[in-house]
Design an enzyme around this catalytic site. Structure first.
Site, mmCIF file in Angstrom:
data_model
loop_
_atom_site.group_PDB
_atom_site.id
_atom_site.type_symbol
_atom_site.label_atom_id
_atom_site.label_comp_id
_atom_site.label_asym_id
_atom_site.label_seq_id
_atom_site.Cartn_x
_atom_site.Cartn_y
_atom_site.Cartn_z
ATOM 1 N N MET A 199 2.628 24.475 57.905
ATOM 2 C CA MET A 199 2.394 25.728 58.887
ATOM 3 C C MET A 199 2.470 25.262 60.431
ATOM 4 O O MET A 199 1.451 26.152 61.183
ATOM 5 C CB MET A 199 1.617 26.274 58.697
ATOM 6 C CG MET A 199 1.182 26.811 57.252
ATOM 7 S SD MET A 199 0.416 28.626 56.669
ATOM 8 C CE MET A 199 -0.545 28.898 57.133
ATOM 9 N N HIS A 246 -1.509 15.731 59.227
ATOM 10 C CA HIS A 246 -0.045 15.790 59.244
ATOM 11 C C HIS A 246 1.235 14.531 59.591
ATOM 12 O O HIS A 246 1.659 14.166 58.824
ATOM 13 C CB HIS A 246 0.532 17.234 59.666
ATOM 14 C CG HIS A 246 0.002 17.967 59.541
ATOM 15 N ND1 HIS A 246 -1.239 19.195 60.857
ATOM 16 C CD2 HIS A 246 -0.036 18.947 58.623
ATOM 17 C CE1 HIS A 246 -1.623 20.216 59.995
ATOM 18 N NE2 HIS A 246 -0.795 20.501 58.832
HETATM 19 O O1 PAF Z 1 -1.109 24.274 52.956
HETATM 20 C C1 PAF Z 1 -0.087 24.527 54.111
HETATM 21 O O2 PAF Z 1 -0.359 24.258 55.026
HETATM 22 C C2 PAF Z 1 0.915 25.112 53.412
HETATM 23 O O3 PAF Z 1 -0.709 25.972 52.316
HETATM 24 C C3 PAF Z 1 2.124 25.724 52.641
HETATM 25 C C4 PAF Z 1 1.662 23.981 51.316
HETATM 26 C C5 PAF Z 1 3.020 24.407 54.262
HETATM 27 C C6 PAF Z 1 2.758 26.784 52.851
HETATM 28 O O4 PAF Z 1 3.095 27.242 53.172
#
Ligand code: PAF
Length: 300
Positions: A41, A48
């Site tokens: 997100m 990330h």
């Molecule tokens: O964990 C997240 O960042 C979100 O829940 C995901 C898996 C990208 C789905 O929107």
């Protein structure tokens, strides 16, 4: 002077362009093609980046998606104020080795209100599933759509969100989604706080007090080693986190993983063969943080 060379990822915003890009890569790479996918997100942090980096090591093409999915936020949650910073995200994506960044708008992903629902039962009954009703239906639908759009060979998820990993694995297995789900370790700040896009909401005091979560969870292996059962461990963790005057506990639970069910109540956890997770959600002011520890080899 040395310069770090980073390649600029291709940004795509439509489903058609996304499909074309993967198709073109597969046509060129032939039998050796492998596509890794990191759904996020946005407001990317080193957690990330570690997923993108892992995907780039494992695959010939790495696709990162950035989409703040309205369907997984409840009416009183932080969808509107969820942090967004496209330029910064593209910089992190480039440095971590993403090839394509898929950034669809809400109208591209949901041109009509979603009539299809994906509900994964069992693994969604506790933890965030209990305190955020409908959240995992939103995660299920968006992850399925993204997997259908990107059609990756592997998808990478961080274990800070251990419940979504369990949900996505279960959904993928039951729906025969042709993708390998790759769970990756939690990435922490140097003082132990689990990295999260929501950490930016914390005031200085809250940021300092939030360390009580990781510090308490770090004691779990020793507590299991001392012979605690699930109820004893849960109350020890609750007590540890409650030591911070700013901590407002949403939940602390000790469950089996990935089934997310209560373990045998009386048995010392060290005697169980199943993996155990101790997961916590704690509010500091308006910010709700989650963290967990997964015990893969209960200490004897
Ligand atoms: O964990 C997240 O960042 C979100 O829940 C995901 C898996 C990208 C789905 O929107």
């Amino acid at each position: 002077m040395t310069a770090t060379l980073t390649k600029t990822p291709t940004v795509v915003r439509t489903i058609a362009e996304m499909r074309d890009a993967v198709r073109a890569y597969r046509a060129k790479a032939g039998a050796a093609a492998s596509v890794g996918f990191v759904p996020t997100m946005g407001f990317l942090h080193d957690g990330h980046a570690s997923l993108i980096d892992r995907s780039a090591q494992d695959n010939g093409l790495t696709v990162l998606s950035i989409f703040v999915n309205p369907l997984q936020f409840g009416p009183n949650e932080d969808f509107e104020r969820y942090p967004r910073d496209e330029a910064r995200d593209l910089d992190v994506a480039a440095r971590a080795g993403a090839d394509i960044v898929f950034m669809p708008g809400v109208a591209e992903m949901y041109p009509t209100p979603a009539a299809t629902q994906i509900t994964v039962t069992g693994v969604t009954e506790r933890l965030c599933g209990a305190s955020r009703p409908g959240h995992f239906d939103g995660v299920g639908i968006v992850v399925t759509k993204l997997l259908n759009i990107v059609q990756p060979d592997r998808a990478y998820f961080g274990l800070k969100d251990a419940q979504p990993v369990a949900v996505v694995e279960r959904m993928g297995a039951e729906l025969n989604q042709p993708v390998e789900i790759v769970p990756c370790p939690i990435v922490r700040e140097s003082d132990g706080l689990a990295m999260s896009s929501r950490n930016v909401y914390l005031s200085e005091d809250e940021r300092r007090e939030a360390l009580v979560i990781s510090r308490t969870l770090a004691k779990v292996p020793a507590w299991i080693g001392s012979g605690m059962n699930a109820a004893q461990l849960t109350s020890a963790v609750r007590e540890g986190i409650s030591a911070s005057p700013l901590a407002d506990i949403d939940y602390v639970e000790t469950l089996t993983y990935p089934g997310l069910q209560p373990p045998a109540p009386e048995a010392p956890l060290s005697a169980l063969s199943e993996r155990i997770i101790v997961a916590a959600a704690v509010r500091f002011g308006r910010t709700r943080l989650i963290d967990n520890i997964l015990i893969t080899q209960p200490e004897a």
